[in-house]
Design a protein around this motif. Structure first.
Motif, mmCIF file in Angstrom:
data_model
loop_
_atom_site.group_PDB
_atom_site.id
_atom_site.type_symbol
_atom_site.label_atom_id
_atom_site.label_comp_id
_atom_site.label_asym_id
_atom_site.label_seq_id
_atom_site.Cartn_x
_atom_site.Cartn_y
_atom_site.Cartn_z
ATOM 1 N N ILE A 67 0.796 -1.219 0.000
ATOM 2 C CA ILE A 67 0.000 0.000 0.000
ATOM 3 C C ILE A 67 0.838 1.284 0.000
ATOM 4 O O ILE A 67 0.541 2.224 -0.727
ATOM 5 N N GLU A 68 1.881 1.337 0.816
ATOM 6 C CA GLU A 68 2.676 2.574 0.906
ATOM 7 C C GLU A 68 3.287 2.899 -0.452
ATOM 8 O O GLU A 68 3.312 4.053 -0.878
ATOM 9 N N MET A 98 -8.180 1.442 -0.868
ATOM 10 C CA MET A 98 -9.281 2.403 -0.898
ATOM 11 C C MET A 98 -9.209 3.326 0.317
ATOM 12 O O MET A 98 -9.335 4.547 0.199
ATOM 13 N N GLU A 99 -8.990 2.743 1.485
ATOM 14 C CA GLU A 99 -8.928 3.547 2.718
ATOM 15 C C GLU A 99 -7.701 4.452 2.726
ATOM 16 O O GLU A 99 -7.771 5.597 3.168
ATOM 17 N N LEU A 101 -6.247 5.741 0.089
ATOM 18 C CA LEU A 101 -6.525 6.852 -0.830
ATOM 19 C C LEU A 101 -7.497 7.830 -0.177
ATOM 20 O O LEU A 101 -7.323 9.050 -0.260
ATOM 21 N N ASP A 102 -8.512 7.291 0.487
ATOM 22 C CA ASP A 102 -9.505 8.141 1.144
ATOM 23 C C ASP A 102 -8.837 9.017 2.210
ATOM 24 O O ASP A 102 -9.125 10.214 2.308
ATOM 25 N N ASN A 103 -7.934 8.436 2.977
ATOM 26 C CA ASN A 103 -7.200 9.202 3.997
ATOM 27 C C ASN A 103 -6.343 10.284 3.357
ATOM 28 O O ASN A 103 -6.278 11.411 3.844
ATOM 29 N N PHE A 104 -5.693 9.931 2.256
ATOM 30 C CA PHE A 104 -4.879 10.912 1.547
ATOM 31 C C PHE A 104 -5.747 12.069 1.051
ATOM 32 O O PHE A 104 -5.418 13.241 1.236
ATOM 33 N N LEU A 155 -14.382 -6.621 -3.777
ATOM 34 C CA LEU A 155 -15.207 -5.773 -4.640
ATOM 35 C C LEU A 155 -16.466 -5.239 -3.965
ATOM 36 O O LEU A 155 -16.779 -4.051 -4.079
ATOM 37 N N SER A 156 -17.187 -6.099 -3.227
ATOM 38 C CA SER A 156 -18.445 -5.620 -2.636
ATOM 39 C C SER A 156 -18.192 -4.530 -1.589
ATOM 40 O O SER A 156 -18.977 -3.586 -1.456
ATOM 41 N N LEU A 157 -17.082 -4.645 -0.856
ATOM 42 C CA LEU A 157 -16.718 -3.598 0.112
ATOM 43 C C LEU A 157 -16.419 -2.283 -0.592
ATOM 44 O O LEU A 157 -16.855 -1.214 -0.153
ATOM 45 N N ILE A 158 -15.666 -2.370 -1.690
ATOM 46 C CA ILE A 158 -15.311 -1.164 -2.455
ATOM 47 C C ILE A 158 -16.580 -0.545 -3.038
ATOM 48 O O ILE A 158 -16.792 0.665 -2.946
ATOM 49 N N GLN A 159 -17.451 -1.391 -3.600
ATOM 50 C CA GLN A 159 -18.704 -0.885 -4.179
ATOM 51 C C GLN A 159 -19.547 -0.172 -3.129
ATOM 52 O O GLN A 159 -20.010 0.951 -3.356
ATOM 53 N N SER A 160 -19.732 -0.798 -1.954
ATOM 54 C CA SER A 160 -20.613 -0.181 -0.962
ATOM 55 C C SER A 160 -20.009 1.102 -0.394
ATOM 56 O O SER A 160 -20.721 2.061 -0.116
#
Length: 192
Positions: A67-68, A98-99, A101-104, A155-160
Motif C-alpha cells: 500500500i505505501e 481504498m482507505e 486513498l480516502d485518507n490521503f 469488490l463488494s466492500l469497495i462498491q458499498s
C-alpha cells in the motif's frame, strides 16, 4: 498547484478499463490525463529503481503492490499531471488501498475524487479477453484465476464504500468499445 479532479476506473482483468481511459484521453488531450496503475508500476520497474525492484517482486506473481508504495507512486503522478482532470484505472484493488486513498484525499485540499466508474464484465468474458491477448508470462489460466480472485474478493466492500458516498457509477463493459467510451466520456465531461 492547480486543483485536480480525480476519476477512478475499476474493473476485472480484461474489462477494457485501460483502453477505455486511453481513448477518452486521446479525445481530450488538453483537459484529461490518464494513468494506469499498471503503467505507473511498469515504468517504475523499467527505471531500475529500488522501488521498481520491490514492485516487480509483487506484480511478477500477480500479487498486489504494498500500500505505501502504491500510494506514493499514485500521489506523485496525480500531483505532476499536466492536466486538471486525472483518470486512474486499476485502483483501488483492495479495502486497504481504498482507505489509504480516502485518507490521503481527506488531507489533500488540491485533489478531489469526483467518481468511481466500474466497468462491469462477466468472468467468462474477462477470461476470454485476457487469455486471448496474452501480453506476457502472467497471462495464463492460473495467474488469471489469481488476478480474478484478487479483484473480486474486496469488490463488494469497495462498491458499498463508494455507493454510500454516491460516487459509484456502473457501465456495461460487454458492448463495443465505441459504446462504452461514448458513455464514459459523456459522463466524465458532464462532471467537469
Amino acid at each position: 498547484m492547480s486543483f485536480k479532479k480525480l476519476f477512478l476506473i475499476i474493473g476485472a482483468p480484461g474489462s477494457g478499463k485501460t483502453t477505455d481511459a486511453e481513448l477518452i484521453t486521446e479525445h481530450n488531450t488538453d483537459t484529461i490525463t490518464h494513468y494506469s496503475t499498471g503503467d505507473m508500476f511498469r515504468a517504475e520497474v523499467e527505471s531500475g529503481s529500488d522501488r521498481g525492484k520491490i514492485i516487480d517482486s509483487f506484480i511478477s506473481k500477480g500479487n498486489l503492490v504494498p500500500i505505501e508504495i502504491a500510494i506514493e507512486t499514485i500521489v506523485a503522478a496525480i500531483k505532476r499531471a499536466p492536466n486538471d482532470v486525472v483518470i486512474i484505472d486499476g485502483y483501488p484493488r483492495s479495502q486497504e488501498q481504498m482507505e489509504a486513498l480516502d485518507n490521503f484525499l481527506a488531507s489533500e485540499e488540491n485533489v478531489s475524487l469526483v467518481n468511481v466508474i466500474e466497468v462491469v464484465v462477466s468472468e467468462d468474458v474477462a477470461r476470454e479477453r485476457v487469455l486471448g491477448r496474452a501480453r506476457g508470462a502472467d497471462d495464463n489460466n492460473t495467474v488469471f484465476d489469481n488476478r480474478m480472485k484478487v479483484y473480486t474478493e474486496p469488490l463488494s466492500l469497495i462498491q458499498s464504500f463508494y455507493e454510500e458516498r454516491s460516487m459509484l457509477v456502473k457501465i456495461d463493459g460487454e458492448r463495443s468499445i465505441e459504446a462504452i467510451v461514448d458513455e464514459m466520456e459523456s459522463f466524465i465531461t458532464s462532471r467537469i
